[in-house]
Write a protein that holds these residues in place. Structure first.
Motif, PDB file in Angstrom:
ATOM      1  N   TRP A   1     -52.021  68.354 -43.245  1.00 52.98           N
ATOM      2  CA  TRP A   1     -52.633  67.772 -44.447  1.00 52.98           C
ATOM      3  C   TRP A   1     -51.588  67.853 -45.549  1.00 52.98           C
ATOM      4  O   TRP A   1     -50.895  68.862 -45.654  1.00 52.98           O
ATOM      5  CB  TRP A   1     -53.886  68.556 -44.841  1.00 52.98           C
ATOM      6  N   PRO A   2     -51.389  66.825 -46.381  1.00 54.63           N
ATOM      7  CA  PRO A   2     -52.203  65.606 -46.480  1.00 54.63           C
ATOM      8  C   PRO A   2     -51.711  64.421 -45.664  1.00 54.63           C
ATOM      9  O   PRO A   2     -52.277  63.352 -45.744  1.00 54.63           O
ATOM     10  CB  PRO A   2     -52.125  65.288 -47.969  1.00 54.63           C
ATOM     11  N   ALA A   3     -50.678  64.607 -44.860  1.00 56.80           N
ATOM     12  CA  ALA A   3     -50.086  63.463 -44.181  1.00 56.80           C
ATOM     13  C   ALA A   3     -51.076  62.759 -43.253  1.00 56.80           C
ATOM     14  O   ALA A   3     -51.021  61.542 -43.088  1.00 56.80           O
ATOM     15  CB  ALA A   3     -48.862  63.912 -43.388  1.00 56.80           C
ATOM     16  N   GLN A   4     -51.993  63.519 -42.656  1.00 56.57           N
ATOM     17  CA  GLN A   4     -52.901  62.940 -41.679  1.00 56.57           C
ATOM     18  C   GLN A   4     -54.342  62.938 -42.167  1.00 56.57           C
ATOM     19  O   GLN A   4     -55.273  63.252 -41.427  1.00 56.57           O
ATOM     20  CB  GLN A   4     -52.763  63.677 -40.340  1.00 56.57           C
ATOM     21  N   ARG A   5     -54.524  62.543 -43.408  1.00 62.83           N
ATOM     22  CA  ARG A   5     -55.884  62.498 -43.964  1.00 62.83           C
ATOM     23  C   ARG A   5     -56.771  61.522 -43.209  1.00 62.83           C
ATOM     24  O   ARG A   5     -57.967  61.776 -43.010  1.00 62.83           O
ATOM     25  CB  ARG A   5     -55.824  62.114 -45.444  1.00 62.83           C
ATOM     26  N   ALA A   6     -56.202  60.394 -42.772  1.00 64.90           N
ATOM     27  CA  ALA A   6     -56.990  59.405 -42.042  1.00 64.90           C
ATOM     28  C   ALA A   6     -57.488  59.960 -40.713  1.00 64.90           C
ATOM     29  O   ALA A   6     -58.594  59.646 -40.266  1.00 64.90           O
ATOM     30  CB  ALA A   6     -56.166  58.142 -41.806  1.00 64.90           C
ATOM     31  N   GLU A   7     -56.683  60.806 -40.073  1.00 65.29           N
ATOM     32  CA  GLU A   7     -57.094  61.392 -38.795  1.00 65.29           C
ATOM     33  C   GLU A   7     -58.237  62.382 -38.997  1.00 65.29           C
ATOM     34  O   GLU A   7     -59.140  62.474 -38.174  1.00 65.29           O
ATOM     35  CB  GLU A   7     -55.902  62.076 -38.125  1.00 65.29           C
ATOM     36  N   TYR A   8     -58.195  63.118 -40.095  1.00 60.15           N
ATOM     37  CA  TYR A   8     -59.308  64.006 -40.408  1.00 60.15           C
ATOM     38  C   TYR A   8     -60.608  63.211 -40.544  1.00 60.15           C
ATOM     39  O   TYR A   8     -61.655  63.595 -40.016  1.00 60.15           O
ATOM     40  CB  TYR A   8     -59.035  64.781 -41.706  1.00 60.15           C
ATOM     41  N   GLU A   9     -60.543  62.100 -41.260  1.00 60.46           N
ATOM     42  CA  GLU A   9     -61.741  61.277 -41.436  1.00 60.46           C
ATOM     43  C   GLU A   9     -62.201  60.698 -40.102  1.00 60.46           C
ATOM     44  O   GLU A   9     -63.401  60.688 -39.805  1.00 60.46           O
ATOM     45  CB  GLU A   9     -61.478  60.143 -42.427  1.00 60.46           C
ATOM     46  N   ARG A  10     -61.267  60.202 -39.298  1.00 60.82           N
ATOM     47  CA  ARG A  10     -61.643  59.610 -38.014  1.00 60.82           C
ATOM     48  C   ARG A  10     -62.346  60.635 -37.134  1.00 60.82           C
ATOM     49  O   ARG A  10     -63.379  60.341 -36.507  1.00 60.82           O
ATOM     50  CB  ARG A  10     -60.397  59.078 -37.300  1.00 60.82           C
ATOM     51  N   ARG A  11     -61.792  61.835 -37.086  1.00 63.43           N
ATOM     52  CA  ARG A  11     -62.410  62.864 -36.249  1.00 63.43           C
ATOM     53  C   ARG A  11     -63.814  63.216 -36.741  1.00 63.43           C
ATOM     54  O   ARG A  11     -64.717  63.445 -35.930  1.00 63.43           O
ATOM     55  CB  ARG A  11     -61.533  64.113 -36.206  1.00 63.43           C
ATOM     56  N   MET A  12     -63.992  63.273 -38.047  1.00 63.41           N
ATOM     57  CA  MET A  12     -65.309  63.594 -38.589  1.00 63.41           C
ATOM     58  C   MET A  12     -66.335  62.529 -38.213  1.00 63.41           C
ATOM     59  O   MET A  12     -67.433  62.839 -37.712  1.00 63.41           O
ATOM     60  CB  MET A  12     -65.231  63.740 -40.109  1.00 63.41           C
ATOM     61  N   ILE A  13     -66.000  61.252 -38.456  1.00 67.30           N
ATOM     62  CA  ILE A  13     -66.960  60.167 -38.269  1.00 67.30           C
ATOM     63  C   ILE A  13     -67.148  59.828 -36.792  1.00 67.30           C
ATOM     64  O   ILE A  13     -68.278  59.616 -36.334  1.00 67.30           O
ATOM     65  CB  ILE A  13     -66.509  58.911 -39.047  1.00 67.30           C
ATOM     66  N   GLU A  14     -66.071  59.786 -36.044  1.00 72.43           N
ATOM     67  CA  GLU A  14     -66.144  59.305 -34.665  1.00 72.43           C
ATOM     68  C   GLU A  14     -66.366  60.411 -33.642  1.00 72.43           C
ATOM     69  O   GLU A  14     -66.790  60.107 -32.516  1.00 72.43           O
ATOM     70  CB  GLU A  14     -64.866  58.534 -34.314  1.00 72.43           C
ATOM     71  N   GLU A  15     -66.097  61.661 -34.007  1.00 69.06           N
ATOM     72  CA  GLU A  15     -66.183  62.734 -33.008  1.00 69.06           C
ATOM     73  C   GLU A  15     -67.117  63.870 -33.425  1.00 69.06           C
ATOM     74  O   GLU A  15     -68.027  64.230 -32.674  1.00 69.06           O
ATOM     75  CB  GLU A  15     -64.779  63.286 -32.730  1.00 69.06           C
ATOM     76  N   ARG A  16     -66.915  64.444 -34.607  1.00 66.35           N
ATOM     77  CA  ARG A  16     -67.664  65.644 -34.959  1.00 66.35           C
ATOM     78  C   ARG A  16     -69.149  65.373 -35.221  1.00 66.35           C
ATOM     79  O   ARG A  16     -70.013  66.089 -34.692  1.00 66.35           O
ATOM     80  CB  ARG A  16     -67.028  66.312 -36.182  1.00 66.35           C
ATOM     81  N   LEU A  17     -69.453  64.364 -36.027  1.00 69.09           N
ATOM     82  CA  LEU A  17     -70.868  64.084 -36.302  1.00 69.09           C
ATOM     83  C   LEU A  17     -71.614  63.611 -35.056  1.00 69.09           C
ATOM     84  O   LEU A  17     -72.746  64.059 -34.813  1.00 69.09           O
ATOM     85  CB  LEU A  17     -70.988  63.078 -37.448  1.00 69.09           C
TER      86      LEU A  17
END
Length: 324
Positions: free
Chosen positions: A128-144
């Protein structure tokens, strides 16, 4: 923390939740909601705040569920890598009950098919912060989705009353579940009466994100789903969204409004069992047991009863209360 504190801590929740939890840690954030402003400046609820920061929301209906859902929430947090919120309100917390203590180490199911190769928990290898988009992708597409799958596998939500003929399927949320069960009891609706009415009850413990597939499977070909939840229509809106593109007959979903968009259950303040009973009877178009007359008798008793003044609190009741 209280609902006001949840509001002010949203930025912390958002950042910590996005980074994720440890498989040996887990976080349960307990928020105290004040739907009727009994000790707050205004009535409020935290559902929308937790939803905006991507935290699953559990809603215990009674004292015992604070324990059972609390243990489940920590386990879900460890599995799915998310912070988990528990929404509690005054009528649940400020009460007493005799309960059987749950197993301190319950055997929860961990559906491994939901876990990607890199896992669901906090990952020190993504910067972080270089991979902020990956954090969001994992949250929306995987964690929830993993949180929904975990809740479904462990049956946090489920049927309470099941009738063969599904005319009216009542979906209850949190404390409102107790209002529904009290309303049915006061109307003299037991298992046999529910069967005659074609009335079923499905109880939701995780209000967001909602596991809609089990609800729709339970409702089947019901004429209508009536959602009973206090304040904003969080569960009702998710059920409607899930039904929007469903093939076949369009099922009615009511709650805050009826099928003609007229007012049914209020968004303001709290529910009472009588208020809920009126909504249920209004949505039952098949009444072989004379439920309407039972409701009329209940209303007559309520209107004839002595109204006691609400007790006035001392100004030193609580340092943080507006009564000061």
């Amino acid at each position: 923390g209280k609902g006001n504190g949840v509001d002010r801590t949203a930025d912390v929740f958002r950042n910590a939740n996005m980074l994720g939890t440890s498989p040996l840690g887990g976080v349960l954030a307990v928020g105290g909601d004040d739907h009727a402003a009994q000790s707050s400046m205004f009535p409020h609820q935290t559902d929308g705040i937790f939803q905006s920061v991507q935290m699953p929301v559990l809603q215990p209906a009674d004292v015992s569920e604070i324990l059972t859902l609390g243990l489940a929430g920590i386990a879900m947090s460890r599995f799915a890598g998310v912070w988990v919120a528990m929404k509690t309100i005054a009528e649940v917390v400020e009460s007493a009950a005799g309960v059987d203590l749950p197993d301190g180490y319950p055997e929860f199911i961990s559906p491994r098919g939901l876990v990607p190769p890199h896992g669901l928990n906090w990952d020190p290898t993504i910067a972080w912060p270089a991979q902020r988009a990956e954090y969001e992708r994992r949250m929306i597409e995987e964690r929830l989705p993993a949180a929904i799958g975990w809740a479904t596998a462990n049956r946090l939500d489920g049927p309470v009353v099941t009738s063969a003929a599904r005319r009216l399927c009542i979906v209850t949320v949190g404390k409102a579940h107790q209002d529904v069960m009290q309303a049915l009891d006061s109307l003299g609706v037991g298992r046999d009466e529910a069967e005659a009415l074609g009335l079923s009850v499905y109880k939701v413990a995780m209000s967001w994100p909602l596991a809609t597939a089990p609800i729709l499977a339970f409702a089947g070909d019901a004429d209508e789903i009536l959602v009973v939840e206090e304040k904003a229509p969080t569960v009702e809106s998710q059920i409607k969204a899930a039904l929007f593109h469903r093939a076949g007959r369009r099922m009615r979903v009511t709650g805050k409004t009826d099928a003609e968009d007229g007012p049914l259950l209020p968004v303001v303040m709290e529910f009472t069992p009588l208020m809920v009973a009126q909504a249920i009877v209004a949505r039952l178009h098949h009444d072989p047991i004379g439920l309407a007359s039972r409701l009329a008798a209940w209303q007559a008793r309520a209107s004839a009863g002595e109204v006691l003044p609400f007790p006035v609190r001392k100004p030193f009741f609580c340092a943080g209360c507006p009564h000061n």
